[in-house]
Structure formats: C-alpha cells, structure tokens
Motif scaffolding. Sequence first.
Motif, PDB file in Angstrom:
ATOM      1  N   ILE A  74       0.830  -1.205   0.000  1.00  0.00           N
ATOM      2  CA  ILE A  74       0.000   0.000   0.000  1.00  0.00           C
ATOM      3  C   ILE A  74       0.869   1.261   0.000  1.00  0.00           C
ATOM      4  CG2 ILE A  74      -1.670   1.326   1.374  1.00  0.00           C
ATOM      5  CD1 ILE A  74      -2.882  -1.339   2.287  1.00  0.00           C
ATOM      6  N   PRO A 121       3.189   2.896  -3.920  1.00  0.00           N
ATOM      7  CA  PRO A 121       2.873   3.998  -4.842  1.00  0.00           C
ATOM      8  C   PRO A 121       3.186   5.369  -4.243  1.00  0.00           C
ATOM      9  CG  PRO A 121       1.092   2.403  -4.831  1.00  0.00           C
ATOM     10  CD  PRO A 121       2.007   2.030  -3.707  1.00  0.00           C
ATOM     11  N   LEU A 154      -2.712  14.058   0.691  1.00  0.00           N
ATOM     12  CA  LEU A 154      -4.017  13.394   0.506  1.00  0.00           C
ATOM     13  C   LEU A 154      -3.943  11.930   0.907  1.00  0.00           C
ATOM     14  CD1 LEU A 154      -5.166  14.937  -2.881  1.00  0.00           C
ATOM     15  CD2 LEU A 154      -6.257  15.265  -0.662  1.00  0.00           C
ATOM     16  N   ILE A 155      -2.868  11.250   0.525  1.00  0.00           N
ATOM     17  CA  ILE A 155      -2.720   9.825   0.877  1.00  0.00           C
ATOM     18  C   ILE A 155      -2.607   9.680   2.392  1.00  0.00           C
ATOM     19  CG2 ILE A 155      -1.196   7.820   0.681  1.00  0.00           C
ATOM     20  CD1 ILE A 155      -0.557   8.803  -2.196  1.00  0.00           C
ATOM     21  N   SER A 178      -5.997   9.894   3.859  1.00  0.00           N
ATOM     22  CA  SER A 178      -6.790   8.683   3.675  1.00  0.00           C
ATOM     23  C   SER A 178      -6.386   7.630   4.700  1.00  0.00           C
ATOM     24  CB  SER A 178      -6.629   8.132   2.268  1.00  0.00           C
ATOM     25  OG  SER A 178      -5.372   7.537   2.093  1.00  0.00           O
ATOM     26  N   ALA A 179      -5.073   7.536   4.971  1.00  0.00           N
ATOM     27  CA  ALA A 179      -4.618   6.584   5.978  1.00  0.00           C
ATOM     28  C   ALA A 179      -5.196   6.945   7.350  1.00  0.00           C
ATOM     29  CB  ALA A 179      -3.089   6.574   6.033  1.00  0.00           C
ATOM     30  N   LEU A 222      -8.032   8.589   7.892  1.00  0.00           N
ATOM     31  CA  LEU A 222      -9.467   8.326   7.866  1.00  0.00           C
ATOM     32  C   LEU A 222      -9.761   6.861   8.126  1.00  0.00           C
ATOM     33  CD1 LEU A 222     -10.656  10.525   4.887  1.00  0.00           C
ATOM     34  CD2 LEU A 222     -11.449  10.675   7.242  1.00  0.00           C
ATOM     35  N   GLY A 223      -8.880   5.996   7.650  1.00  0.00           N
ATOM     36  CA  GLY A 223      -9.104   4.565   7.834  1.00  0.00           C
ATOM     37  C   GLY A 223      -9.026   4.128   9.286  1.00  0.00           C
ATOM     38  N   VAL A 226      -7.298  10.788  -6.396  1.00  0.00           N
ATOM     39  CA  VAL A 226      -7.103  10.452  -4.984  1.00  0.00           C
ATOM     40  C   VAL A 226      -8.187  11.093  -4.115  1.00  0.00           C
ATOM     41  CG1 VAL A 226      -5.546  10.774  -3.015  1.00  0.00           C
ATOM     42  CG2 VAL A 226      -4.638  10.021  -5.201  1.00  0.00           C
ATOM     43  N   LEU A 227      -8.580  12.320  -4.447  1.00  0.00           N
ATOM     44  CA  LEU A 227      -9.696  12.958  -3.723  1.00  0.00           C
ATOM     45  C   LEU A 227     -10.961  12.116  -3.857  1.00  0.00           C
ATOM     46  CD1 LEU A 227      -9.462  16.786  -4.420  1.00  0.00           C
ATOM     47  CD2 LEU A 227      -9.747  15.709  -2.195  1.00  0.00           C
ATOM     48  N   ILE A 255     -10.763   8.822  -1.800  1.00  0.00           N
ATOM     49  CA  ILE A 255     -10.980   8.988  -0.356  1.00  0.00           C
ATOM     50  C   ILE A 255     -12.475   9.064  -0.059  1.00  0.00           C
ATOM     51  CG2 ILE A 255     -10.677  10.574   1.581  1.00  0.00           C
ATOM     52  CD1 ILE A 255      -7.941  11.298   0.377  1.00  0.00           C
ATOM     53  N   VAL A 260     -14.710   6.044   1.952  1.00  0.00           N
ATOM     54  CA  VAL A 260     -15.495   6.315   3.158  1.00  0.00           C
ATOM     55  C   VAL A 260     -16.963   5.955   2.925  1.00  0.00           C
ATOM     56  CG1 VAL A 260     -16.342   8.154   4.656  1.00  0.00           C
ATOM     57  CG2 VAL A 260     -13.933   8.097   4.021  1.00  0.00           C
ATOM     58  N   ALA A 289      -4.031   2.954  -3.627  1.00  0.00           N
ATOM     59  CA  ALA A 289      -3.362   3.011  -2.332  1.00  0.00           C
ATOM     60  C   ALA A 289      -4.137   3.898  -1.362  1.00  0.00           C
ATOM     61  CB  ALA A 289      -1.934   3.532  -2.498  1.00  0.00           C
ATOM     62  N   ALA A 290      -4.666   5.006  -1.869  1.00  0.00           N
ATOM     63  CA  ALA A 290      -5.459   5.905  -1.021  1.00  0.00           C
ATOM     64  C   ALA A 290      -6.720   5.196  -0.525  1.00  0.00           C
ATOM     65  CB  ALA A 290      -5.825   7.171  -1.794  1.00  0.00           C
ATOM     66  N   ALA A 327      -7.188   1.859  -0.431  1.00  0.00           N
ATOM     67  CA  ALA A 327      -6.807   0.677   0.350  1.00  0.00           C
ATOM     68  C   ALA A 327      -6.469   1.049   1.784  1.00  0.00           C
ATOM     69  CB  ALA A 327      -5.622  -0.035  -0.306  1.00  0.00           C
ATOM     70  N   ALA A 328      -5.886   2.226   1.972  1.00  0.00           N
ATOM     71  CA  ALA A 328      -5.558   2.666   3.329  1.00  0.00           C
ATOM     72  C   ALA A 328      -6.828   2.781   4.175  1.00  0.00           C
ATOM     73  CB  ALA A 328      -4.821   4.008   3.280  1.00  0.00           C
ATOM     74  N   VAL A 329      -7.910   3.259   3.548  1.00  0.00           N
ATOM     75  CA  VAL A 329      -9.191   3.377   4.267  1.00  0.00           C
ATOM     76  C   VAL A 329      -9.730   1.985   4.595  1.00  0.00           C
ATOM     77  CG1 VAL A 329     -11.548   4.262   4.151  1.00  0.00           C
ATOM     78  CG2 VAL A 329      -9.692   5.564   3.110  1.00  0.00           C
TER      79      VAL A 329
END
Lengths: 89, 245
Positions: free
Chosen positions: A47, A50, A79-80, A83-84, A86-87, B56-57, B60, B64, B179-180, B182-184
């Motif tokens: 993950i 990238p 941004l990435i 997202s991490a 938020l998870g 990516v925006l 995300i 969610v 990746a963005a 998958a992190a969520v």
Amino acid sequence: MADKDAPYRIAVSRTLWGGMVLAGLLILAGLLLAQKAAGLGGILILIATPALGVLVAGAGYARSGERRLAAVCAALLVLIACSAFLGTL
Amino acid sequence: MFLVPALVLYFGVGITEAAGAGLLAVIATSCTAASFNLKLGTANIRLGLVLNTTTVLGAITGGVAAAYVPERTLIGAFGALLIVISWLLWRDKNDGETRRTSAGALGGEYHDPAVGRTISYSPKRLPAGLAAGFASGNLSGLLGVGGGVLNVPVMHLYCELPMKAATATSNFMIGVTAAASAAVYFGRGDIDPRMGGAVVLGAVAGSRLGAHLGARFKDQSLRRAFTLLTLFLSVQMLWRAFHGG
C-alpha cells in the motif's frame, strides 16, 4: 519532454519494482509459513509503495526546480496521508 | 476491474471484502506494469501525477462512502458503469494512430514497436481528464477497482491520448489511487490478508506478462479486447444485482 522526464521515470520505476518485490516476498512468506505478521507487513509495504513512487518523483522535480510538479507530488502525499488517517477512525 | 466481479460472482465473497482484495491487486498490477511502462516511456508521469490529484480525492470519498452503500446497489452500479464504458469504446472510430505534434507541457513521446515509429502527443481537454479522475477515484473507493475502466476511455476519447499512452499512464495512476482507497479499507479491517495476498501474487505474474504482450499489439486490437471483456462482465454484474444470489 520524454527525455527530460527520463531520470524521474527510471527512479520511480525502480522504486515501484523494488517495493513490489519486497512486498511480494513478505506476502509469499506469510502465505507459505502461515505467518500473519509477515503477510500484513507485506500488504502494508504494498500500500505504501505507490506513495514512495510519488515521493521519489517529487524529490526529483524539486531538485531540478520544477516547483509546480513538486507541489503536485506534495499535495498527493498529503491526501494519501489523510486517507490513511481516515481509515483509523 | 475483472477480479472484483469474479470474486463476487464465482467465489461468493462479499462485495466489500472483494473490493479490498481488488484494491490490493490493483496496486500490485500498477506497480508491476508501471515499472515496465515508465522505462519504455509510454506512461506519462507528468500527466499522471496531475490527474492523480482528483483521483485520490475521489478515492478517499468513495472509500469512506463504501461502508454505507448497500451491496446490491454497488454491484448494480458496477454493472451499469461497465455497460456505458463498453458502449463508449465500441462507438469510438479513432484508429489509434496519432499525427505527430509538439508534446506541450504535459505531452509525451514514445516509440511504438507495433507500428515501428515514434508517437508524439499533447493531451487536450485537461478539465475533462480531471473530472473523470475524480469519478474514477470515487469508483475505486466504492467498488475496489483501479479506476482505469473510466480513466482509459476518457484519456483516449476526450484527452486524445493514443490508447497505449492512455493505458500506460492509467496503469501508473491507479496504483496511487488504489493506495489511497486501500488505506481506508485496511484501517477498517476490510482487507483479508490471506485472500489479498493470494490475489496480489497472481496479479503480479499476470501484469508482468500483460505489459510485455501489450507492447506487441496495435491500439485497435487492445481496444476491441477491452470492450468485449467489459461487456461480458457488465451483463453478469447486472444480472446479479437484479436477481441476487
């Protein structure tokens, strides 16, 4: 334009392939040895790979003075990271 | 794009878990294929990074939202999307050959062994690419796909990239997008390490082979194969959404 980007393309290419190989080896070890930690570690590296590619590209563009592209890469990394975060909520 | 429907339709995996595994496979194929395409020069790293801001925006927000959308709705949406994509690709009359033009700030150039000459292009309608990027990122987060199913047709049909540059650049982009998302999914516990690990290893082998083979085919052949596969899966997904099971 393609020649100008060649150093960044090659650097990102190596980063992606290197991350992929490392993640793949850990995932394989996790599956063959029934080691959940190895499997999870491999997935986390997968993950992150990238994002590492974006970091490498951004560093290259910053060094060569291409500030707009360096800023684009920085924005992507933020941004990435969001997202991490938020998870985990 | 084909893994998630296959897991849902043929292996009885829930759509959310399938989406999580799908995202891992997307990252794996992206890293593998992109490392090859970046060396060749078919992947446009500049354009990919710029378009990735909106993908990516979208990813995300999609990631969610996926926790709150009913499963059959997701499956039906996936099927409907594939129908639209099939139709857009089928009606495209562009033979994939591009007149030589100056590349511009986000343009690119690569040697195409299938036609034996250097292809130079300059992307058009960047706002359309950015908007499609957000939508494809949203789909990535919702459905566990890479987003290439939307990126590639938009970049080819509206941004006027040659098909090979569109697929190679999309390959590079989808890894970052996935990746963005998958992190969520990972944080929520929606990724099964064993299933995810197995699909990753299979995806790596397949994508490396695909990247080598793809360089040998003409744009039109790739487009036709993509169209037929997309149509086949769309019918199956819509059937599943309406009839359940």
